[in-house]
Motif scaffolding. Structure first.
Motif, short mmCIF file in Angstrom:
data_model
loop_
_atom_site.label_atom_id
_atom_site.label_comp_id
_atom_site.label_asym_id
_atom_site.label_seq_id
_atom_site.Cartn_x
_atom_site.Cartn_y
_atom_site.Cartn_z
N VAL A 75 0.79 -1.26 -0.09
CA VAL A 75 0.00 0.11 -0.03
C VAL A 75 0.77 1.41 -0.17
N CYS A 76 2.05 1.07 0.84
CA CYS A 76 2.98 2.56 0.89
C CYS A 76 3.43 2.57 -0.47
N SER A 77 4.04 1.59 -1.08
CA SER A 77 4.54 1.89 -2.63
C SER A 77 3.34 2.52 -3.57
N TYR A 78 2.20 2.10 -3.51
CA TYR A 78 1.10 2.47 -4.21
C TYR A 78 1.18 4.05 -3.88
N ALA A 79 0.85 4.45 -2.37
CA ALA A 79 0.90 5.75 -2.01
C ALA A 79 1.90 6.67 -2.55
N ALA A 80 3.01 6.15 -2.53
CA ALA A 80 4.57 6.96 -2.81
C ALA A 80 4.17 7.09 -4.38
N VAL A 81 3.75 6.16 -5.12
CA VAL A 81 3.99 6.45 -6.57
C VAL A 81 2.81 7.27 -7.27
N VAL A 82 1.45 6.78 -6.55
CA VAL A 82 0.24 7.56 -7.13
C VAL A 82 0.13 9.05 -6.72
N SER A 83 0.72 9.49 -5.64
CA SER A 83 0.63 10.78 -5.12
C SER A 83 1.61 11.73 -6.27
N GLY A 119 -0.10 11.91 -9.38
CA GLY A 119 -1.20 12.86 -9.25
C GLY A 119 -0.85 14.22 -9.40
N ALA A 120 0.03 14.40 -8.65
CA ALA A 120 0.83 15.72 -8.65
C ALA A 120 1.47 16.32 -9.76
N ARG A 121 1.83 15.61 -10.57
CA ARG A 121 2.56 16.04 -11.67
C ARG A 121 1.50 16.12 -12.99
N ARG A 122 0.53 15.36 -12.69
CA ARG A 122 -0.79 15.43 -13.69
C ARG A 122 -1.81 16.29 -13.38
N HIS A 123 -1.69 16.81 -12.07
CA HIS A 123 -2.67 17.69 -11.74
C HIS A 123 -3.98 16.84 -11.74
N ALA A 124 -3.81 15.51 -11.35
CA ALA A 124 -5.17 14.72 -11.40
C ALA A 124 -5.50 14.48 -9.99
N ARG A 125 -6.59 15.56 -9.39
CA ARG A 125 -6.90 15.52 -8.03
C ARG A 125 -7.31 14.11 -7.31
N ARG A 126 -8.05 13.46 -8.34
CA ARG A 126 -8.34 11.89 -7.73
C ARG A 126 -7.23 11.09 -7.27
N VAL A 157 -4.45 11.95 -6.34
CA VAL A 157 -3.84 12.58 -5.16
C VAL A 157 -4.51 12.15 -4.12
N GLU A 158 -5.92 12.14 -4.08
CA GLU A 158 -6.70 11.69 -2.98
C GLU A 158 -6.46 10.28 -2.84
N SER A 159 -6.46 9.55 -3.89
CA SER A 159 -6.22 7.90 -3.79
C SER A 159 -4.91 7.91 -2.99
N GLY A 160 -3.95 8.64 -3.17
CA GLY A 160 -2.57 8.37 -2.53
C GLY A 160 -2.80 8.59 -1.20
N ILE A 161 -3.51 9.86 -0.79
CA ILE A 161 -3.75 10.12 0.78
C ILE A 161 -4.31 9.02 1.47
N GLY A 162 -5.58 8.54 0.76
CA GLY A 162 -6.33 7.28 1.34
C GLY A 162 -5.44 6.14 1.53
N ALA A 163 -4.47 5.98 0.58
CA ALA A 163 -3.60 4.87 0.61
C ALA A 163 -2.55 5.14 1.92
N PRO A 208 0.91 16.18 -1.84
CA PRO A 208 1.51 14.86 -2.72
C PRO A 208 2.96 14.62 -2.46
N TYR A 209 3.67 15.43 -2.35
CA TYR A 209 4.96 15.11 -2.25
C TYR A 209 5.56 14.96 -0.82
N VAL A 210 4.79 15.42 0.23
CA VAL A 210 5.03 15.22 1.45
C VAL A 210 4.45 13.66 1.58
N VAL A 211 3.56 12.98 1.09
CA VAL A 211 3.11 11.63 1.17
C VAL A 211 4.12 10.81 0.36
N THR A 212 4.51 11.30 -0.57
CA THR A 212 5.55 10.42 -1.35
C THR A 212 6.77 10.11 -0.57
N THR A 213 7.25 11.42 0.13
CA THR A 213 8.59 11.20 0.88
C THR A 213 8.24 10.24 2.08
#
Lengths: 135, 828
Positions: free
Chosen positions: B15-23, B26-33, B35-41, B122-127
């Protein structure tokens, strides 16, 4: 701008020089060589008078204590080389010479021609680890 | 259960790897959803780790000895408390506990900041997720705490090392880990700011409270470790410059530096690169400290066993941290340029700068000393060790300079101190310092280093007292209350500043205790029954040596009568305890006779029951207890600085009552301070403010600017439209609040009400609106003070409800108030 960099550079150089000088002088008196008994005893002359941390094993049944004092004489060996050591003070609980549980010790002190003089509080018995079981 | 635990760890990793990647995607593509998914993970990781921790604790409580870790660190007879603390007693569990804490802190940090710092999140989540992944990876592939025995469960565990069965030791690791792990949050925000290029000061605001929080726990952890060493290890001291102690101290230095330099950036927009670097270095040092303790690279009493695989994994991770972080810093250097230059060396920012250099130097020096044996062996082949005296020789002058800066820094003005300013500020502290020095010289106290230390302690204490006294006196005159109420209000008005001063006072007390070390006495002696030994002003007599057994352990106790001035003043019972299953490693039970002046500290080094001889090691340690008290006050000060704004607004709203309750505590603190007589004069060292002034733009604003009175005290109750001395930050702040309210289109009365709610009293109104009610409100505390503590407590509870006048208004404007708080925080 260049003037400023010269100032910064000069300040840094002076600070670094002062630091290195101080470090060198304090290190000379503050450091101790960490050696095993056999490393030192094969070349006694070279090590006499230097501050050492001597690592070895207490020889079985070698610890002798002067009655009613805290003066100890004992032998420490490593790889067949033995040194006589003396110490005055309280010893750690694990400082033992009973067969089977001879202590592994690190002694702080100096080597002289009549044996190893251990500093006050200079006996450290190595225990496996405070946290981990011996594996 | 063990397989469930392993599964949870594995799931966390995935789940952690998912959160790291998807955040980051999401941030780079400006895809809000995304990012939200990453935060949820990211939140999910926290849930999974909590579940895994529950499984682990359950295994300890139920005594599931099929799990190796449980069998290693607990047994069936261990008290419940230590069964739980065994969770972090060993290497594998401590890593798991680390990830658990990080997931909790990370989730809180993300939750709190998700709106305000949306672009960073998003970057906080990734880090954070990446850091978690590293530790989870360690567990999954190398050190799984849920590993079971292939040969079936053990009948009973081996038990936690008796040395660790000590209250301080049980809570020391979690406190230290909280500090260490907490430092990841500022790092994550720093990296996020670098990655996004949002390098204004907003990321600093997000992390400064976190840093303070982590720093508090780090300090507390260090303190617990010291007091544990002092009371449990029995060698007479509390700090041995052991590599693992040093490992915890390193990030403390850099975090302390950051807490100070962050103020320079807020005020003057300087040191921007420096702050980012400090955050990175602090985080790096926490990882490095973990590496030192767990890889076996240095020899230490604390070290877990040596483990080359772990050492390489950690080394790889540390290299990645350094390359990535400093790569980002170099990439973003153009954005990090300072907006101001240093105006003068006689300024507060210069003092901060020097303080930072010294702290950073300390960190690198201690790092150097810690690594020296390893380095020297690698370079010369001879293992050269450095010991306590070497560190002490270096750290003594460093600590003294730091102590001096603690006193001098707050006395300097921002930007540039004028000569008259310096005289005004330094006169009393200098007198206190020189007076103490003269007194000590007359008493024949040695100059280096204790004499200088004590004199500087006087300097700092006088500085702090002066700051409090001048501030409180001005406030007292403005508000017309007694000095203690004014003092509470003062601290409430600027929690960070005065909380910081209280923390400084704690630091002074700690150094006072360190200074006492110069007068330590010790002796080692074999003592037969009936014999005496003299040390300092004490005479100790061995009465007898006895053996007893309580089922869990065998105890050998020496009974010592202590005499001073010919009278018996105490009996001490130093002992050795032989716990079952650990007979080879008896614990030393130290006997300490504590007093503020000195501790009499006795350990039983050896004994002969037959001849009734006790081999005693006796220390007289002057001023040790001041160190512990200093840590208490340090924590108090940091706690005050940490209090959220809302608590403050709330507290001040019912300040009359609160004042009565806290007066006692403050009297105590004041008693400790050297009360320096100083006369409050207008024009106390104000804080320069470089932002634009709020000039009235509308008639209403102009009218209100003349109705509301400045509370700074320096201008003698001028209204905020007029109090425009460049030193007055308070009126500026109030003008800002007013402007904000005007911008929201509030009417005259609404604004007055908002100010009332904010300041909790009518001190800032030219004319009070409700005289009768106010009289009562200000009279109540004095009536209550007379009726005693019980009545105060009762009344305090009752008064936590806000006065009726303000209630509805607060209810209506709670959203507004939040916004004001936000904006005030920006101004602060």
């Amino acid at each position: 701008m260049t003037h400023r960099y010269i100032k910064i550079g000069a300040t840094t150089a002076v600070l670094v020089a002062a630091f290195m000088g101080l470090m060198w002088s304090t290190l000379r008196e503050g450091t101790e060589y960490y050696k095993h008994v056999d490393e030192v005893m094969t070349d006694q002359q070279a090590w006499q008078g230097k501050r050492l941390q001597l690592h070895g094993h207490v020889v079985t049944n070698s610890i002798m204590r002067k009655p009613n004092t805290l003066e100890y004489i004992f032998k420490v060996q490593n790889n067949g080389q033995v040194v006589n050591a003396r110490y005055t003070g309280i010893v750690p609980d694990t400082f033992k010479d009973t067969p089977g549980s001879e202590a592994e010790v690190v002694l702080k002190g100096t080597l002289t021609s009549d044996g190893f003089h251990t500093e006050p509080n200079g006996v450290m018995a190595k225990c496996p680890s405070k946290y981990e079981k011996k594996s | 259960m063990a397989s469930l635990g392993s599964f949870l760890l594995l799931a966390s990793f995935v789940v952690c790897s998912y959160a790291a990647v998807v955040s980051v995607v999401g941030a780079r593509r400006h895809a809000r959803r995304l990012v939200e998914s990453g935060i949820g993970a990211f939140y999910l990781v926290c849930a999974l780790m909590t579940a895994a921790s529950a499984v682990m604790i359950n295994a300890f409580l139920t005594g599931d000895f099929s799990i190796q870790y449980v069998a290693h660190y607990s047994d069936s007879v261990q008290p419940l408390f230590y069964k739980i603390t065994s969770y972090w007693g060993g290497l594998d569990g401590s890593i798991m506990f680390w990830v658990f804490l990080l997931s909790v802190f990370g989730s809180i940090a993300v939750y709190v900041n998700r709106e305000r710092h949306r672009e960073l999140i998003p970057y906080v989540v990734t880090t954070i997720a990446t850091v978690q992944m590293f530790f989870l990876y360690l567990m999954v592939v190398h050190k799984n705490p849920f590993l079971t025995y292939l040969s079936g469960p053990r009948a009973d565990g081996e038990g936690l090392n008796p040395l660790l069965q000590n209250f301080y030791m049980a809570i020391h690791p979690p406190s230290l880990y909280t500090g260490f792990v907490g430092m990841t949050i500022p790092f994550a925000f720093g990296i996020a700011a670098l990655a996004t290029g949002h390098l204004d000061d907003s990321w600093l605001r997000a992390v400064r409270r976190w840093t303070m929080f982590a720093w508090l726990f780090l300090s507390f952890g260090l303190f617990l470790g010291m007091i544990w060493a002092y009371e449990e290890l029995g060698w007479g001291g509390y700090w041995a410059w052991d590599p693992v102690e040093n490992a915890a101290l390193l990030p403390w230095f850099t975090a302390t530096a950051f807490l100070h330099s962050v103020m320079v950036q807020e005020r003057r927009s300087m040191l921007r690169v420096w702050n980012v670097v400090l955050v990175i270095v602090t985080f790096f040092l926490t990882i490095f400290g973990t590496f030192l303790t767990r890889s076996g690279i240095v020899q230490s009493v604390h070290a877990f066993g040596s483990d080359p695989v772990l050492a390489w994994l950690f080394t790889g991770f540390m290299v990645v941290i350094l390359v990535v972080s400093f790569g980002l810093v170099i990439w973003r250097l153009p954005l990090l340029r300072a907006r101001n230059d240093l105006d003068s060396w006689m300024s507060r920012e210069a003092a901060f700068l020097v303080n930072n250099w010294i702290l950073l130097f300390s960190a690198f020096f201690v790092l150097f000393g810690t690594m020296f044996p390893t380095l020297s062996e690698a370079v010369t082949g001879n293992r050269l060790t450095v010991a306590g005296p070497f560190f002490n020789k270096w750290m003594t002058p460093i600590a003294l300079v730091l102590l001096f800066l603690t006193g001098a820094g707050p006395l300097l003005a921002w930007r540039k101190s004028t000569l008259s300013n310096l005289v005004y500020q330094f006169m009393w502290p200098a007198i206190a310092c020189l007076g103490t020095a003269a007194a000590l010289a007359a008493l024949g106290v040695r100059v280096w280093a204790s004499g200088i230390c004590f004199s500087l302690c006087a300097l700092v204490a006088a500085t702090i007292a002066q700051e409090f006294f001048r501030g409180a006196n001005i406030r007292r005159r403005n508000t017309g209350t007694d000095i203690f109420t004014a003092l509470v209000g003062l601290v409430g008005r600027n929690k960070r500043r005065y909380g910081g001063y209280i923390a400084h006072l704690g630091f002074v007390l700690i150094l006072l205790g360190f200074g006492g070390m110069g007068f330590n006495k010790d002796t080692q002696v074999p003592l037969k029954a009936g014999e005496d030994v003299k040390i300092g002003r004490y005479t100790l007599r061995n009465t007898s040596v006895k053996v007893s057994d309580d089922g869990q352990k065998q105890m050998v106790t020496a009974y010592l009568a202590v005499f001073a001035d010919g009278k018996q003043i105490d009996t001490l019972y130093p002992a050795k305890w032989f716990f079952r299953k650990h007979e080879q490693e008896p614990t030393t039970e130290v006997a300490i006779r504590r007093s503020l002046a000195e501790d009499l500290y006795v350990t039983l080094g050896g004994y002969e029951v037959g001849t009734q001889v006790a081999n005693l090691e006796i220390h007289v340690n002057p001023l040790v207890n001041w160190v512990w008290m200093g840590f208490g006050i340090l924590a108090l000060g940091t706690g005050i600085a940490l209090l959220p704004e809302r608590v403050y607004a709330f507290a001040v709203a019912r300040m009359p009552i609160e004042a009565a309750a806290t007066t006692t505590a403050l009297t105590l603190i004041l008693a400790i301070l050297f009360a320096t007589p100083a006369f409050a004069q207008p024009g106390m060292s104000g804080d320069q403010n470089t932002r634009t002034s709020f000039y009235a733009r509308t008639d209403l604003e102009k009218q209100l600017q003349h109705e509301i009175v400045c509370t700074c005290g320096a201008c003698g109750h001028a209204n905020i439209g007029e109090c425009r001395k460049d030193a007055c930050a308070t009126s500026h702040e109030m003008r800002g609040e007013l402007a904000a309210l005007i911008d929201q289109g509030k009417g005259h009365d609404e604004i007055i009400q908002a100010f009332l709610a904010k300041y909790g009293s009518e001190e800032m109104l030219g004319a009070p609106i409700d005289k009768g009610f106010n009289r009562l409100a200000w009279l109540v505390p004095y009536l209550l003070g007379a009726t005693g503590a019980a009545a105060i407590g009762f009344a305090a509870v009752k008064w936590t409800r806000k006065p009726d006048v303000q209630e509805e208004n607060v209810a209506i404007d709670s959203a507004l108030e939040e916004r004001i708080d936000d904006e005030l925080r920006d101004l602060d």
